[in-house]
Enzyme design. Structure first.
Site, PDB file in Angstrom:
ATOM      1  N   ASP A   1     -47.342   2.704  13.482  1.00  0.00           N
ATOM      2  CA  ASP A   1     -46.697   3.844  13.375  1.00  0.00           C
ATOM      3  C   ASP A   1     -46.302   4.493  12.267  1.00  0.00           C
ATOM      4  O   ASP A   1     -45.700   3.428  11.493  1.00  0.00           O
ATOM      5  CB  ASP A   1     -45.947   4.091  14.571  1.00  0.00           C
ATOM      6  CG  ASP A   1     -46.432   3.745  15.991  1.00  0.00           C
ATOM      7  OD1 ASP A   1     -47.631   4.243  16.290  1.00  0.00           O
ATOM      8  OD2 ASP A   1     -45.775   3.431  16.930  1.00  0.00           O
TER       9      ASP A   1
ATOM     10  N   ASP B   1     -52.195   8.517  18.047  1.00  0.00           N
ATOM     11  CA  ASP B   1     -51.146   9.276  19.044  1.00  0.00           C
ATOM     12  C   ASP B   1     -51.496  10.837  19.173  1.00  0.00           C
ATOM     13  O   ASP B   1     -51.820  11.116  20.458  1.00  0.00           O
ATOM     14  CB  ASP B   1     -49.923   8.874  18.905  1.00  0.00           C
ATOM     15  CG  ASP B   1     -49.525   7.572  18.686  1.00  0.00           C
ATOM     16  OD1 ASP B   1     -50.248   6.746  19.463  1.00  0.00           O
ATOM     17  OD2 ASP B   1     -48.568   7.058  18.030  1.00  0.00           O
TER      18      ASP B   1
END
Length: 161
Positions: A125, A145
């Site tokens: 991430d 995401d």
């Protein structure tokens, strides 16, 4: 194969291309972030509104199930198998372009994150927002995401149209 069948196949290829493009985009972004940035160091962008911050997430959102990465990988695999079945049957339907687009986005993002789980045992991430409520500022995202979220919304909206 008639003209209608070719057209239907070509339209289906557009959705597969969307899935592949999202997977590829996030794959190379994660590779770049992994090489260029140190972990857990905030690199402000857009006047500090967002930060590039590399984080290895073994769990789900907010590191849910991080202490059980094998369980998280299994759950993610089952969800992606379900998405694949729904995607397959949706592609066989006429119309439903919004649903198909949403499923293509959902599949591309989900497969990218699942690929990370299998190859790295964590998801990379790298985007943190510095605005909004405190709980939101704690979450670190990746491009997949965003596509998973947008894809899910489009799929649901498209199913109602």
């Amino acid at each position: 194969m008639g003209a209608g069948e070719r057209k239907k196949g070509a339209c289906g290829m557009v959705y597969l291309a969307i899935t592949a493009a999202i997977f590829t985009l996030d794959f190379f972004l994660k590779k770049y972030i992994d090489k260029k940035y140190a972990r857990k160091v905030k690199n402000p962008r857009l006047g500090g509104m967002i930060c590039i911050e590399k984080f290895y997430n073994k769990g789900a959102t907010l590191n849910l199930l991080a202490k059980h990465p094998k369980a998280m990988t299994a759950i993610h695999s089952v969800i992606m198998a379900f998405v694949a079945v729904v995607y397959y049957f949706a592609m066989r339907m006429t119309g439903k372009k919004l649903t198909k687009t949403g499923l293509a986005m959902l599949a591309g993002g989900g497969l990218s994150n699942l690929y990370d789980r299998y190859t790295k045992h964590h998801v990379v991430d790298y985007v943190r927002f510095q605005t909004g409520p405190k709980w939101f500022r704690r979450i670190i995202f990746n491009v997949s995401d965003f596509f998973i979220f947008i894809g899910a919304v489009l799929a649901v909206i498209g199913s109602e149209v």
